[in-house]
Write a protein that holds these residues in place. Structure first.
Motif, PDB file in Angstrom:
ATOM      1  N   HIS A  41     -13.054 -11.355   4.006  1.00 35.39           N
ATOM      2  CA  HIS A  41     -14.027 -10.825   3.046  1.00 35.39           C
ATOM      3  C   HIS A  41     -13.398 -10.317   1.754  1.00 35.39           C
ATOM      4  N   GLY A  42     -12.065 -10.305   1.707  1.00 32.52           N
ATOM      5  CA  GLY A  42     -11.380  -9.894   0.491  1.00 32.52           C
ATOM      6  C   GLY A  42     -10.632 -11.034  -0.155  1.00 32.52           C
ATOM      7  N   LEU A  43      -9.514 -11.432   0.448  1.00 31.85           N
ATOM      8  CA  LEU A  43      -8.668 -12.464  -0.143  1.00 31.85           C
ATOM      9  C   LEU A  43      -9.393 -13.792  -0.306  1.00 31.85           C
ATOM     10  N   LEU A  44      -9.986 -14.312   0.768  1.00 29.07           N
ATOM     11  CA  LEU A  44     -10.618 -15.632   0.682  1.00 29.07           C
ATOM     12  C   LEU A  44     -11.817 -15.613  -0.263  1.00 29.07           C
ATOM     13  N   THR A  53      -8.660 -23.414  -4.595  1.00 30.44           N
ATOM     14  CA  THR A  53      -9.140 -24.240  -3.493  1.00 30.44           C
ATOM     15  C   THR A  53      -8.030 -24.522  -2.503  1.00 30.44           C
ATOM     16  N   LYS A  54      -8.324 -24.317  -1.233  1.00 33.36           N
ATOM     17  CA  LYS A  54      -7.362 -24.570  -0.171  1.00 33.36           C
ATOM     18  C   LYS A  54      -7.037 -26.061  -0.102  1.00 33.36           C
ATOM     19  N   THR A  55      -5.770 -26.364   0.207  1.00 27.81           N
ATOM     20  CA  THR A  55      -5.356 -27.759   0.293  1.00 27.81           C
ATOM     21  C   THR A  55      -4.316 -27.952   1.371  1.00 27.81           C
ATOM     22  N   ASP A  56      -4.369 -29.097   2.044  1.00 28.22           N
ATOM     23  CA  ASP A  56      -3.353 -29.458   3.039  1.00 28.22           C
ATOM     24  C   ASP A  56      -2.286 -30.360   2.432  1.00 28.22           C
ATOM     25  N   LYS A  57      -2.489 -30.725   1.165  1.00 30.52           N
ATOM     26  CA  LYS A  57      -1.543 -31.610   0.489  1.00 30.52           C
ATOM     27  C   LYS A  57      -0.484 -30.792  -0.245  1.00 30.52           C
ATOM     28  N   PRO A  58       0.644 -31.383  -0.565  1.00 27.83           N
ATOM     29  CA  PRO A  58       1.652 -30.659  -1.355  1.00 27.83           C
ATOM     30  C   PRO A  58       1.052 -30.172  -2.666  1.00 27.83           C
ATOM     31  N   ILE A  59       1.315 -28.937  -3.009  1.00 27.94           N
ATOM     32  CA  ILE A  59       0.743 -28.348  -4.214  1.00 27.94           C
ATOM     33  C   ILE A  59       1.646 -28.662  -5.406  1.00 27.94           C
ATOM     34  N   THR A  60       1.098 -29.391  -6.355  1.00 22.00           N
ATOM     35  CA  THR A  60       1.891 -29.795  -7.516  1.00 22.00           C
ATOM     36  C   THR A  60       1.321 -29.261  -8.823  1.00 22.00           C
ATOM     37  N   ASP A  61       0.062 -28.801  -8.783  1.00 22.91           N
ATOM     38  CA  ASP A  61      -0.557 -28.296  -9.998  1.00 22.91           C
ATOM     39  C   ASP A  61       0.036 -26.941 -10.380  1.00 22.91           C
ATOM     40  N   GLU A  62      -0.200 -26.570 -11.630  1.00 24.06           N
ATOM     41  CA  GLU A  62       0.262 -25.264 -12.091  1.00 24.06           C
ATOM     42  C   GLU A  62      -0.462 -24.160 -11.329  1.00 24.06           C
ATOM     43  N   PHE A  63       0.282 -23.127 -10.925  1.00 20.54           N
ATOM     44  CA  PHE A  63      -0.275 -22.041 -10.148  1.00 20.54           C
ATOM     45  C   PHE A  63      -0.898 -20.985 -11.060  1.00 20.54           C
ATOM     46  N   GLY A  64      -2.071 -20.498 -10.660  1.00 18.29           N
ATOM     47  CA  GLY A  64      -2.638 -19.319 -11.284  1.00 18.29           C
ATOM     48  C   GLY A  64      -2.205 -18.089 -10.494  1.00 18.29           C
ATOM     49  N   LEU A  84       0.939 -15.034   4.264  1.00 19.53           N
ATOM     50  CA  LEU A  84       0.791 -16.233   5.094  1.00 19.53           C
ATOM     51  C   LEU A  84      -0.401 -17.075   4.644  1.00 19.53           C
ATOM     52  N   GLU A  85      -1.543 -16.437   4.406  1.00 19.30           N
ATOM     53  CA  GLU A  85      -2.755 -17.175   4.048  1.00 19.30           C
ATOM     54  C   GLU A  85      -2.647 -17.791   2.658  1.00 19.30           C
ATOM     55  N   ALA A  86      -2.028 -17.075   1.730  1.00 16.56           N
ATOM     56  CA  ALA A  86      -1.951 -17.554   0.344  1.00 16.56           C
ATOM     57  C   ALA A  86      -1.075 -18.788   0.207  1.00 16.56           C
ATOM     58  N   VAL A  91      -1.645 -20.699  -5.594  1.00 20.46           N
ATOM     59  CA  VAL A  91      -1.819 -19.395  -6.211  1.00 20.46           C
ATOM     60  C   VAL A  91      -0.529 -18.587  -6.127  1.00 20.46           C
ATOM     61  N   ASN A  92      -0.253 -17.872  -7.195  1.00 21.17           N
ATOM     62  CA  ASN A  92       0.796 -16.844  -7.182  1.00 21.17           C
ATOM     63  C   ASN A  92       0.132 -15.516  -6.855  1.00 21.17           C
ATOM     64  N   ILE A  93       0.690 -14.781  -5.918  1.00 17.99           N
ATOM     65  CA  ILE A  93       0.168 -13.468  -5.564  1.00 17.99           C
ATOM     66  C   ILE A  93       1.081 -12.378  -6.112  1.00 17.99           C
TER      67      ILE A  93
END
Length: 234
Positions: A41-44, A53-64, A84-86, A91-93
């Motif tokens: 109810h907070g992070l997600l 958007t969650k992805t199972d593929k390698p993340i190549t786009d620029e991170f926000g 772990l979830e992020a 995304v950069n946390i």
């Protein structure tokens, strides 16, 4: 105050303060509560509303970046679950955890979150979360920066900085001064516009204090053992 480790209903450990009969997490399940209140109810919720958007593929786009303030770093469970979830999102946390009375190395060693979450390969990260220096920004991973601050909650002075606040202070029964209009004004000021605050609490006095400073507040189903929780939006 005397503190000791107890096992909650889902098998995960937490710390109990004997004099107050108060725990750092719910006795009905530390991990269950943290996942329900702060992750689901907070992070997600914040990731979705900010376009991540969650992805199972390698993340190549620029991170926000998503900036989080935790009120009550405590055992590190909320921050560890967030890390772990992020990792599943582009995304950069930036994670700022405030704690006036840090737990001891012995207490940290008695916690079993790595085992219960079945993430043995992340054990070093959990240890580093606790051993990293206070009052410094520490890069735990390339996409997760931790800033631990040892100070009282009423001494927080950040303005328009955070997208999300995990409000995980001890309950109003034992520390009513942490659930006042004055404290929630600090939280409101620390959030960006449309920023979110989530907490396990659901008392009417807490909800009214949030509303008095300008939050829009909604009741949500609570974690196991608790009927409701609150989510507030600036």
């Amino acid at each position: 105050m005397q503190r000791h480790i107890i096992t909650t209903a889902d098998g995960s450990k937490t710390i109990q303060i004997e004099e107050w009969n108060e725990q750092y997490h719910s006795i009905h399940g530390a991990i269950q509560e943290a996942n329900h209140v702060y992750i689901a109810h907070g992070l997600l919720f914040s990731l979705e509303t900010n376009g991540f958007t969650k992805t199972d593929k390698p993340i190549t786009d620029e991170f926000g970046t998503l900036s989080i303030l935790e009120i009550g770093l405590g055992t590190g469970l909320n921050s560890f679950l967030t890390l772990l979830e992020a990792e599943k999102y582009p995304v950069n946390i930036y994670y700022q955890g405030v704690e006036a009375f840090p737990i001891s190395e012995e207490e940290q060693g008695a916690l079993n979150y790595v085992k219960e979450l079945k993430v043995d390969h992340k054990a070093a990260l959990f240890n580093r979360l606790h051993s990293s220096a206070w009052e410094q920004e520490v890069e735990l991973t390339p996409h997760f920066t931790l800033h631990k601050q040892q100070l009282l909650f009423m001494d927080i002075t950040d303005k328009n900085k955070f997208d999300l606040i995990y409000f995980d202070a001890f309950g109003a029964r034992v520390q009513p001064e942490l659930w006042t209009v004055a404290i929630f004004q600090l939280m409101y000021d620390a959030l960006k516009t449309k920023g979110v605050l989530v907490t396990y609490a659901a008392k009417g006095s807490v909800r009214r204090a949030m509303q008095e400073v300008g939050f829009s507040v909604e009741k949500l189903p609570g974690p196991p053992g608790k009927r409701e929780m609150l989510r507030a939006i600036k």
